[in-house]
Design a protein around this motif. Sequence first.
Motif, mmCIF file in Angstrom:
data_model
loop_
_atom_site.group_PDB
_atom_site.id
_atom_site.type_symbol
_atom_site.label_atom_id
_atom_site.label_comp_id
_atom_site.label_asym_id
_atom_site.label_seq_id
_atom_site.Cartn_x
_atom_site.Cartn_y
_atom_site.Cartn_z
ATOM 1 N N PHE A 38 0.832 -1.207 0.000
ATOM 2 C CA PHE A 38 0.000 0.000 0.000
ATOM 3 C C PHE A 38 0.868 1.259 0.000
ATOM 4 C CE2 PHE A 38 -2.575 -3.332 1.920
ATOM 5 C CZ PHE A 38 -3.740 -3.229 1.178
ATOM 6 N N LEU A 39 1.992 1.189 0.679
ATOM 7 C CA LEU A 39 2.918 2.331 0.726
ATOM 8 C C LEU A 39 3.394 2.709 -0.676
ATOM 9 C CD1 LEU A 39 4.832 4.268 2.334
ATOM 10 C CD2 LEU A 39 6.459 2.360 2.405
ATOM 11 N N VAL A 40 3.901 1.736 -1.419
ATOM 12 C CA VAL A 40 4.468 2.057 -2.736
ATOM 13 C C VAL A 40 3.371 2.329 -3.763
ATOM 14 C CG1 VAL A 40 6.618 0.823 -2.279
ATOM 15 C CG2 VAL A 40 4.703 -0.408 -3.327
ATOM 16 N N VAL A 41 2.222 1.662 -3.638
ATOM 17 C CA VAL A 41 1.120 1.934 -4.570
ATOM 18 C C VAL A 41 0.635 3.370 -4.399
ATOM 19 C CG1 VAL A 41 -1.279 1.400 -5.097
ATOM 20 C CG2 VAL A 41 0.376 -0.448 -4.851
ATOM 21 N N THR A 42 0.498 3.822 -3.157
ATOM 22 C CA THR A 42 0.076 5.197 -2.918
ATOM 23 C C THR A 42 1.105 6.181 -3.446
ATOM 24 O OG1 THR A 42 -1.054 4.441 -0.910
ATOM 25 C CG2 THR A 42 -0.766 6.802 -1.171
ATOM 26 N N ALA A 43 2.390 5.855 -3.298
ATOM 27 C CA ALA A 43 3.436 6.709 -3.852
ATOM 28 C C ALA A 43 3.335 6.786 -5.371
ATOM 29 C CB ALA A 43 4.812 6.197 -3.433
ATOM 30 N N LEU A 44 3.053 5.659 -6.032
ATOM 31 C CA LEU A 44 2.921 5.663 -7.497
ATOM 32 C C LEU A 44 1.694 6.470 -7.921
ATOM 33 C CD1 LEU A 44 3.988 4.623 -10.202
ATOM 34 C CD2 LEU A 44 2.537 2.600 -9.910
ATOM 35 N N VAL A 45 0.590 6.343 -7.194
ATOM 36 C CA VAL A 45 -0.591 7.152 -7.506
ATOM 37 C C VAL A 45 -0.266 8.631 -7.359
ATOM 38 C CG1 VAL A 45 -2.951 7.710 -6.801
ATOM 39 C CG2 VAL A 45 -2.210 5.328 -6.863
ATOM 40 N N PHE A 46 0.498 8.980 -6.328
ATOM 41 C CA PHE A 46 0.897 10.369 -6.120
ATOM 42 C C PHE A 46 1.700 10.900 -7.311
ATOM 43 C CE2 PHE A 46 4.361 13.194 -4.617
ATOM 44 C CZ PHE A 46 3.594 14.310 -4.315
ATOM 45 N N VAL A 47 2.531 10.064 -7.899
ATOM 46 C CA VAL A 47 3.340 10.485 -9.043
ATOM 47 C C VAL A 47 2.480 10.610 -10.298
ATOM 48 C CG1 VAL A 47 5.262 9.839 -10.547
ATOM 49 C CG2 VAL A 47 5.444 9.484 -8.077
#
Length: 539
Positions: free
Chosen positions: A448-457
């Motif tokens: 969830f941490l990295v998926v949210t970071a990718l969505v942010f990008v």
Amino acid sequence: MNVFSTLLRQRLRRDRWQLLMWILGTALLAYVTYVGVSESYGTQQDREALLATAIANPVIMLFRGLPSGADEGAFMLFLIFPFLAMLAAFMSSFLAVRHTRMDEEQGRAELVTATPAGRVQPLLATVVHGLLANLALAVLTALALISTGLGVSGSLVAGFGAAAVGLSFLGVGLLSGQLMRTSRGANSLAVWVLLLSFLIAGLGNALGTPSPDLQRIESSWLTWLSPFGWGENSRPFADDNVWPLVLCAAFGLALAGVSVALQSSRDLGASLVPERRGRADAPAGLTGPTALVWRMTRGSILGWAVGGLLTGLLATSLAGVLADVATKLPSVEAILASISADASIAQGAVVIFFEVLGILAACAAVQTVCRARQDEVHGTAEAVLATPTGRVSWLAGYVLVGFAAIAVVAAAGVTGAALGIAGRGGDWSLMGDAAVVAAGQVVAASVFLVVTALVFVLAPRLTIPLGWTLVFLAMVLGLFGPLFGFPDWLVHIAPIAIAPTVTGDGVALQGLWWLLFAIAAIAGAAAALMRRRELAPAG
């Protein structure tokens, strides 16, 4: 009136997708809970046995509703009503803060008050907006229950009961927006009031007076200090009391009235609780972007860690209780087995609670990355990126602190498990199981941490709604999927359901390698794409 209707339409348009997810999610949870309960506890005997066991163990009562009998509808609401009401409460409090304090914080309120709308009409439009949102939630939830064949009267009381609790916390959110200087502070205050109210209602039920057949509880006075307790005492499908719901609505509207009075008297941008004065000089450790992120988020991480500690404590404290329940109810034993593979009943209890721990850790991580979006919108990210700090390093600071938050929550859960064993003189072999499952949930939460970071990008404006929606879906699939009888392939979409776990004779890696591969690939993609991403302010 034309100005007011324009403001109301603007709010409805702005929130249409977020509200759609909250409302449909609540109605869907009500529907699938009934389906799952009717399959897992299909007989009156099963329901009576589970109620008797729950009423005899006050710790279980802390996190369930108010027992009102073993009929299908009343039994289902005992299991699920507090969570339906909690979804309505979160929706309402976030809505209230978003259209009050956040608008002030971002400068939108100043522009609106310069028009004929003035200072009070925007707040009144927010109140009506919240009323309409909760009305829609009440109607759709009631329709979802009616579609299962349950009675119309009980279904309406259940739907409007959840919405009435939501109205109470609409008022809490509005008042928090008047008290606190920032939207983050207002949301934090509203959430803490919500969680405290939830625990007060559970404690009041646990201290209540059970009926001789252990099928019903009369709440203690403590329950009546909480909107959750008022909603639960409507007793859908049993007594169908409406007056506690009137109390909920009156409480929320009274707080809204106080908020209107405060809005009229205070300066725009000011708050009743002043901001704490900052230090004149930065501490020695505040030397880079990662340290800055930690400084800004450590309070919220501590809050999630407290939740992790309590979850771990319950995991080992209730292991024996769940073992007793499972020996009496084959349906409970089947559910535990579906979640915990070949593990023992005590190990299954640890697995279940530590999946909750994984959700808490994921929430801490998502909230940390969402802070990056908030800093970008508020303009503080621009000041940091004006230094030699690069875009990737700036985002990496949030991701690193997010992972630290996951580790802290998991460690708190393991500590709580140790305290639970020590307090009850339990089996210390469960500590090894707790450590293994906690490590597995660290991996799951990192997804969830990295998926949210990718969505942010890729889609900055979706960072907050999509990040939290993914966590909610994982909770429904991973935690409630076995109860609802979902197929394995659907349950295993949730990372928490395929993280490494324990079995009767060892450790099952399950989807560990797939999770690690996904984390590495998604984190790499986020870093690569962040190099060319421009700042994306709100608009």
